[in-house]
Design a protein around this motif. Structure first.
Motif, PDB file in Angstrom:
ATOM      1  N   THR A  95       0.457  -1.264   0.071  1.00  0.00           N
ATOM      2  CA  THR A  95       0.052   0.044  -0.280  1.00  0.00           C
ATOM      3  C   THR A  95       1.209   0.741  -0.018  1.00  0.00           C
ATOM      4  O   THR A  95       0.300   2.150  -0.225  1.00  0.00           O
ATOM      5  CB  THR A  95      -1.068   0.176   0.994  1.00  0.00           C
ATOM      6  N   LEU A  96       2.337   0.919   0.139  1.00  0.00           N
ATOM      7  CA  LEU A  96       2.922   2.167   0.500  1.00  0.00           C
ATOM      8  C   LEU A  96       4.340   1.851  -0.136  1.00  0.00           C
ATOM      9  O   LEU A  96       5.107   0.756   0.867  1.00  0.00           O
ATOM     10  CB  LEU A  96       2.922   2.988   1.812  1.00  0.00           C
ATOM     11  N   GLU A  97       5.135   2.096  -0.475  1.00  0.00           N
ATOM     12  CA  GLU A  97       6.472   1.589  -1.046  1.00  0.00           C
ATOM     13  C   GLU A  97       6.936   2.734  -1.462  1.00  0.00           C
ATOM     14  O   GLU A  97       6.602   3.794  -2.594  1.00  0.00           O
ATOM     15  CB  GLU A  97       6.389   1.093  -2.267  1.00  0.00           C
ATOM     16  N   HIS A  98       8.155   3.248  -0.343  1.00  0.00           N
ATOM     17  CA  HIS A  98       8.965   4.703  -0.804  1.00  0.00           C
ATOM     18  C   HIS A  98      10.052   4.641  -1.609  1.00  0.00           C
ATOM     19  O   HIS A  98      11.065   3.405  -0.216  1.00  0.00           O
ATOM     20  CB  HIS A  98       9.225   5.615   0.529  1.00  0.00           C
ATOM     21  N   HIS A  99      11.055   4.764  -1.872  1.00  0.00           N
ATOM     22  CA  HIS A  99      12.268   3.933  -2.875  1.00  0.00           C
ATOM     23  C   HIS A  99      13.027   5.440  -2.536  1.00  0.00           C
ATOM     24  O   HIS A  99      12.373   6.774  -3.245  1.00  0.00           O
ATOM     25  CB  HIS A  99      12.610   3.557  -4.298  1.00  0.00           C
ATOM     26  N   TRP A 100      14.280   5.446  -2.893  1.00  0.00           N
ATOM     27  CA  TRP A 100      15.046   6.821  -2.554  1.00  0.00           C
ATOM     28  C   TRP A 100      16.801   6.263  -2.919  1.00  0.00           C
ATOM     29  O   TRP A 100      16.910   5.435  -1.911  1.00  0.00           O
ATOM     30  CB  TRP A 100      15.681   7.257  -1.104  1.00  0.00           C
ATOM     31  N   ASP A 107      15.815  15.372  -1.654  1.00  0.00           N
ATOM     32  CA  ASP A 107      14.313  14.811  -1.755  1.00  0.00           C
ATOM     33  C   ASP A 107      13.872  13.526  -1.899  1.00  0.00           C
ATOM     34  O   ASP A 107      14.733  12.813  -2.105  1.00  0.00           O
ATOM     35  CB  ASP A 107      13.509  15.428  -2.869  1.00  0.00           C
ATOM     36  N   GLY A 108      12.806  13.263  -0.450  1.00  0.00           N
ATOM     37  CA  GLY A 108      12.778  11.969  -0.022  1.00  0.00           C
ATOM     38  C   GLY A 108      13.722  11.519   0.237  1.00  0.00           C
ATOM     39  O   GLY A 108      13.909  10.123   0.779  1.00  0.00           O
ATOM     40  N   ARG A 109      15.148  12.090   0.993  1.00  0.00           N
ATOM     41  CA  ARG A 109      16.316  10.777   1.598  1.00  0.00           C
ATOM     42  C   ARG A 109      15.827  10.548   2.674  1.00  0.00           C
ATOM     43  O   ARG A 109      15.114  10.833   3.358  1.00  0.00           O
ATOM     44  CB  ARG A 109      17.071  11.756   1.765  1.00  0.00           C
ATOM     45  N   PHE A 110      16.090   9.403   3.144  1.00  0.00           N
ATOM     46  CA  PHE A 110      16.334   8.740   4.541  1.00  0.00           C
ATOM     47  C   PHE A 110      17.324   9.288   5.439  1.00  0.00           C
ATOM     48  O   PHE A 110      18.156   9.690   4.801  1.00  0.00           O
ATOM     49  CB  PHE A 110      16.543   7.521   3.830  1.00  0.00           C
ATOM     50  N   PHE A 127      12.501   9.436   6.980  1.00  0.00           N
ATOM     51  CA  PHE A 127      11.968   9.645   5.528  1.00  0.00           C
ATOM     52  C   PHE A 127      10.393  10.628   5.551  1.00  0.00           C
ATOM     53  O   PHE A 127       9.700  10.761   6.524  1.00  0.00           O
ATOM     54  CB  PHE A 127      12.136   9.391   4.650  1.00  0.00           C
ATOM     55  N   ALA A 128      10.271  11.812   4.815  1.00  0.00           N
ATOM     56  CA  ALA A 128       9.287  12.692   4.776  1.00  0.00           C
ATOM     57  C   ALA A 128       8.553  12.442   3.171  1.00  0.00           C
ATOM     58  O   ALA A 128       9.474  12.276   1.793  1.00  0.00           O
ATOM     59  CB  ALA A 128       9.559  14.267   4.822  1.00  0.00           C
ATOM     60  N   LEU A 129       7.288  12.563   3.016  1.00  0.00           N
ATOM     61  CA  LEU A 129       6.646  11.914   1.908  1.00  0.00           C
ATOM     62  C   LEU A 129       5.065  13.075   1.331  1.00  0.00           C
ATOM     63  O   LEU A 129       4.773  12.697   2.128  1.00  0.00           O
ATOM     64  CB  LEU A 129       6.519  10.811   1.417  1.00  0.00           C
TER      65      LEU A 129
END
Length: 196
Positions: A95-100, A107-110, A127-129
């Motif tokens: 349901t949520l996938e965040h890749h960096w 931007d979007g970094r961990f 991380f911020a999204l």
């Protein structure tokens, strides 16, 4: 810093806002969002629904949550490039996938925060999204009595810092996020601080 609207693609699925991102086989992939490709190469196949990690990635964190879902952090650290993916799985679906990827910029970094002392260890990866901040945490404290262990994910509003949701880990399969602490940059805005 929140990921810009340009860097995320919103998908409405089953009356739920889902943010879809998928890792690229390109070693300099950015944090831009894409739909999961059903025709991905065999080497990117997910090993299981439980971990939701491709076989070539290291599993840093994996747990079943209080909501009945599953969260994981997977990644690769090769040739000075760090590639991380956070996945949240509910009902057998991601349901949520965040890749960096570290080559993609801020931007979007961990980021990381850590506090360690005798019989106490707090580690957090975040991380911020868009307008939300996600903190995957692993806390251990036994300095003043019995061992207290808490793991999970906190979701906060970026602007106000107000907690939106908290998912506690009920069954943790892997907790190796401490290994990411020396690799990731510290979030200077966190009250937890940074490990030396």
């Amino acid at each position: 810093m929140p990921l810009s609207a340009k860097g995320a693609k919103l998908i409405l699925m089953s009356s739920m806002l889902v943010i879809g991102c998928s890792p690229s086989t390109n070693p300099v992939a950015t944090s831009a969002s894409t739909d999961t490709d059903a025709d991905a190469d065999a080497d990117t196949e997910v090993t299981s629904i439980a971990t939701a990690c491709p076989q070539f990635e290291t599993l840093y964190f994996s747990c079943e949550t209080s909501s009945g879902g599953h969260v994981s952090i997977c990644g690769r650290n090769k040739d000075s490039l760090l590639d991380l993916t956070y996945r949240h799985n509910e009902g057998g679906r991601i349901t949520l996938e965040h890749h960096w990827n570290s080559a993609a910029g801020p931007d979007g970094r961990f980021t990381q925060n850590a506090y360690h002392r005798y019989r106490t260890e707090y580690n957090e990866i975040g991380f911020a999204l868009l307008d939300k901040e996600y903190k995957i945490f692993s806390h251990y404290a036994a300095e003043d009595g019995p061992e207290m262990v808490s793991r999970g994910v906190r979701i906060q509003d970026v602007e106000s810092g107000e907690e939106i949701r908290s998912l506690q880990c009920m069954d943790t399969q892997v907790d190796e996020i401490r290994k990411l602490i020396p690799i990731l940059e510290c979030d200077p805005d966190s009250a937890l601080g940074c490990a030396d």
